[in-house]
Design a protein around this motif. Structure first.
Motif, PDB file in Angstrom:
ATOM      1  N   ALA A   1      51.231 -36.155  -2.560  1.00 11.67           N
ATOM      2  CA  ALA A   1      50.190 -36.215  -3.892  1.00 11.67           C
ATOM      3  C   ALA A   1      48.740 -35.017  -3.986  1.00 11.67           C
ATOM      4  CB  ALA A   1      49.340 -36.594  -3.739  1.00 11.67           C
ATOM      5  N   ILE A   2      49.318 -33.681  -4.968  1.00 15.15           N
ATOM      6  CA  ILE A   2      48.614 -32.611  -4.662  1.00 15.15           C
ATOM      7  C   ILE A   2      46.879 -32.985  -6.129  1.00 15.15           C
ATOM      8  CG2 ILE A   2      48.405 -30.350  -4.950  1.00 15.15           C
ATOM      9  CD1 ILE A   2      50.363 -30.085  -4.377  1.00 15.15           C
ATOM     10  N   PRO A   3      45.952 -33.591  -5.547  1.00 15.12           N
ATOM     11  CA  PRO A   3      45.064 -33.430  -7.136  1.00 15.12           C
ATOM     12  C   PRO A   3      43.766 -32.220  -7.382  1.00 15.12           C
ATOM     13  CG  PRO A   3      44.076 -33.943  -4.668  1.00 15.12           C
ATOM     14  CD  PRO A   3      45.370 -33.501  -4.248  1.00 15.12           C
ATOM     15  N   GLU A   4      44.972 -31.625  -7.428  1.00 18.90           N
ATOM     16  CA  GLU A   4      44.356 -29.784  -8.227  1.00 18.90           C
ATOM     17  C   GLU A   4      44.973 -30.495  -9.611  1.00 18.90           C
ATOM     18  OE1 GLU A   4      45.881 -26.506  -6.142  1.00 18.90           O
ATOM     19  OE2 GLU A   4      44.643 -27.139  -4.733  1.00 18.90           O
ATOM     20  N   ASN A   5      44.701 -29.450 -10.786  1.00 19.05           N
ATOM     21  CA  ASN A   5      45.254 -29.079 -12.019  1.00 19.05           C
ATOM     22  C   ASN A   5      45.824 -28.037 -12.144  1.00 19.05           C
ATOM     23  OD1 ASN A   5      44.577 -30.022 -14.536  1.00 19.05           O
ATOM     24  ND2 ASN A   5      43.964 -28.313 -15.589  1.00 19.05           N
ATOM     25  N   ILE A   6      47.587 -29.383 -12.327  1.00 19.60           N
ATOM     26  CA  ILE A   6      48.281 -28.642 -11.908  1.00 19.60           C
ATOM     27  C   ILE A   6      49.283 -27.611 -13.237  1.00 19.60           C
ATOM     28  CG2 ILE A   6      50.403 -27.796 -10.855  1.00 19.60           C
ATOM     29  CD1 ILE A   6      49.057 -27.637  -8.523  1.00 19.60           C
ATOM     30  N   THR A   7      49.685 -26.308 -14.221  1.00 20.24           N
ATOM     31  CA  THR A   7      49.821 -26.830 -15.080  1.00 20.24           C
ATOM     32  C   THR A   7      51.458 -26.501 -15.111  1.00 20.24           C
ATOM     33  OG1 THR A   7      50.169 -24.092 -14.806  1.00 20.24           O
ATOM     34  CG2 THR A   7      47.524 -24.968 -15.409  1.00 20.24           C
ATOM     35  N   TRP A   8      51.532 -26.872 -16.642  1.00 17.68           N
ATOM     36  CA  TRP A   8      53.288 -27.082 -16.097  1.00 17.68           C
ATOM     37  C   TRP A   8      53.721 -26.198 -18.283  1.00 17.68           C
ATOM     38  CZ3 TRP A   8      56.692 -31.417 -15.692  1.00 17.68           C
ATOM     39  CH2 TRP A   8      58.230 -31.305 -15.517  1.00 17.68           C
ATOM     40  N   ASN A   9      54.609 -25.295 -16.774  1.00 14.24           N
ATOM     41  CA  ASN A   9      54.761 -23.759 -18.215  1.00 14.24           C
ATOM     42  C   ASN A   9      56.112 -23.941 -18.477  1.00 14.24           C
ATOM     43  OD1 ASN A   9      52.327 -22.961 -17.981  1.00 14.24           O
ATOM     44  ND2 ASN A   9      52.866 -22.537 -16.137  1.00 14.24           N
ATOM     45  N   GLU A  10      56.160 -23.630 -19.884  1.00 10.82           N
ATOM     46  CA  GLU A  10      57.866 -23.533 -20.312  1.00 10.82           C
ATOM     47  C   GLU A  10      58.224 -22.492 -21.731  1.00 10.82           C
ATOM     48  OE1 GLU A  10      59.558 -27.517 -21.963  1.00 10.82           O
ATOM     49  OE2 GLU A  10      58.763 -28.350 -20.715  1.00 10.82           O
ATOM     50  N   ASP A  11      58.880 -21.943 -20.895  1.00 12.95           N
ATOM     51  CA  ASP A  11      59.337 -20.968 -22.442  1.00 12.95           C
ATOM     52  C   ASP A  11      59.254 -21.455 -23.919  1.00 12.95           C
ATOM     53  OD1 ASP A  11      60.031 -18.730 -20.249  1.00 12.95           O
ATOM     54  OD2 ASP A  11      61.556 -19.305 -20.033  1.00 12.95           O
ATOM     55  N   ARG A  12      58.410 -20.586 -24.927  1.00 13.44           N
ATOM     56  CA  ARG A  12      58.917 -20.854 -25.801  1.00 13.44           C
ATOM     57  C   ARG A  12      58.935 -19.738 -26.574  1.00 13.44           C
ATOM     58  NH1 ARG A  12      58.927 -25.823 -24.367  1.00 13.44           N
ATOM     59  NH2 ARG A  12      57.303 -26.986 -24.698  1.00 13.44           N
TER      60      ARG A  12
END
Length: 362
Positions: free
Chosen positions: A62-73
């Motif tokens: 578990a990683i309690p950091e603000n991880i961003t999920w990025n996708e191609d648009r």
């Protein structure tokens, strides 16, 4: 010593301290990498409060950091005429524009953040969770990954690219993910033990499989036989190897003799059952039910209910209860099969027309 010499000496000592500190940091980093690559991941497996995991799914990191999920648009940019133009007057109130009136378009693909939150890595999924929702990626869908120190790029089997970013350091996550994909959960000591046990298996006596005819009535129940998941089969195989290589230490010689005989057969049958070889599993369990009545009785009761052999389930539970009266102490407790008996009788009564029960040969 002059002022300049003192200053130079201080600078030299400061550089040495900085170099020494850098070496300590690098050594610590190498030790961390080695530990993450070789430790037993199963020691971290657990459930997470507030997060519903699937059956046989456990969280390993578990990683309690603000991880961003990025996708191609992809968006389309419209492009009009941009060359030289001129306006020619034809008459009062009427003119035309010199140049191209066509409109073209250009498709632009950009990486966009679509979600952010805390990260959970399980043996089945990557989960990002925040107060408004979650994003999930099944690990089985990953066909390629490109790790970085501060993130990772993942490619799904559909060709879609996902970039996870925002890590203060992503190396531990990247190593754990790669090991989970490879099915490498054991530590270096456990892997060596398992390899030694597999070598030992070649020299140990194994329970024998039976030969049954093509007319065996149990073959018509084959469509009901189910193969367990690969991880479940692997665990059953390890338990069988462990039973072959040695049984629990007990002082009573009679009890030890029973354990030496029944435990390899019990775990061999469990392995066969998980492999979908239910006829072979039934034969093995029936051969030891008199010495191991409570555990074997429960296993066979489960098997018979899945095969819709309701009368057989009642019979095996009652037989196991009788055997338990004369068994060694550790196999006398019949609470679990007692709890099944009432429902088994109800099913046997209500499903007489669809009962697949056969004559039991014990």
């Amino acid at each position: 010593m002059g002022l300049f010499a003192n200053w130079r000496e201080k600078r030299r000592k400061l550089r040495e301290e900085e170099e020494l500190e850098q070496k300590r940091i690098e050594q610590k980093h190498r030790e961390n990498i080695e530990r993450w690559e070789t430790e037993n991941l199963n020691q971290y497996a657990g459930k997470v409060d507030g997060l519903i995991l699937k059956k046989d799914e456990y969280c390993y990191l578990a990683i309690p950091e603000n991880i961003t999920w990025n996708e191609d648009r992809t968006r389309t940019k419209r492009i009009g005429y941009s060359g030289p133009t001129a306006t020619v007057r034809i008459a009062k109130g009427f003119s035309y524009r010199v140049g191209s009136a066509s409109v073209s378009s250009e498709r632009i693909t950009e990486l966009k953040e679509v979600f952010s939150g805390g990260l959970f890595l399980t043996n089945k999924r990557i989960i990002l969770l925040n107060s408004t929702g979650m994003k999930i990626l099944n690990i089985s869908k990953i066909v390629r990954l490109d790790p970085y120190t501060d993130g990772i790029t993942l490619f799904r089997d559909s060709g879609k690219r996902i970039v996870l970013a925002g890590f203060s350091n992503a190396e531990k996550f990247n190593i754990y993910l790669q090991r989970i994909i490879n099915g490498d959960f054991l530590g270096i000591d456990e892997r060596k033990t398992e390899e030694d046990m597999k070598k030992l298996q070649n020299f140990l006596p194994k329970p024998k499989l039976i030969k049954f005819s093509k007319d065996d009535p149990r073959l018509r129940l084959k469509p009901l036989f189910v193969v367990s998941k690969e991880t479940s089969i692997e665990n059953a195989d390890r338990a069988f190897l462990a039973a072959l290589s040695g049984t629990p230490a007990v002082e009573d010689q009679e009890e030890k003799a029973i354990l030496d005989r029944v435990l390899p057969v019990y775990y061999f049958a469990d392995l066969l059952y998980k492999q979908g070889k239910w006829i072979q599993a039934e034969y093995q369990w029936l051969s030891i039910i008199d010495d191991m009545p409570n555990k074997v009785g429960e296993k066979l009761a489960i098997l018979y209910r899945k095969e819709k052999r309701y009368k057989n389930e009642v019979e095996i539970i009652e037989r196991a209860k009788e055997y338990a009266k004369c068994s060694i102490e550790r196999y006398k407790d019949t609470n679990k099969i007692d709890g099944r008996l009432e429902k088994a009788k109800l099913l046997a009564e209500s499903k007489k027309d669809t009962d697949n029960s056969l004559d039991l040969e014990i």
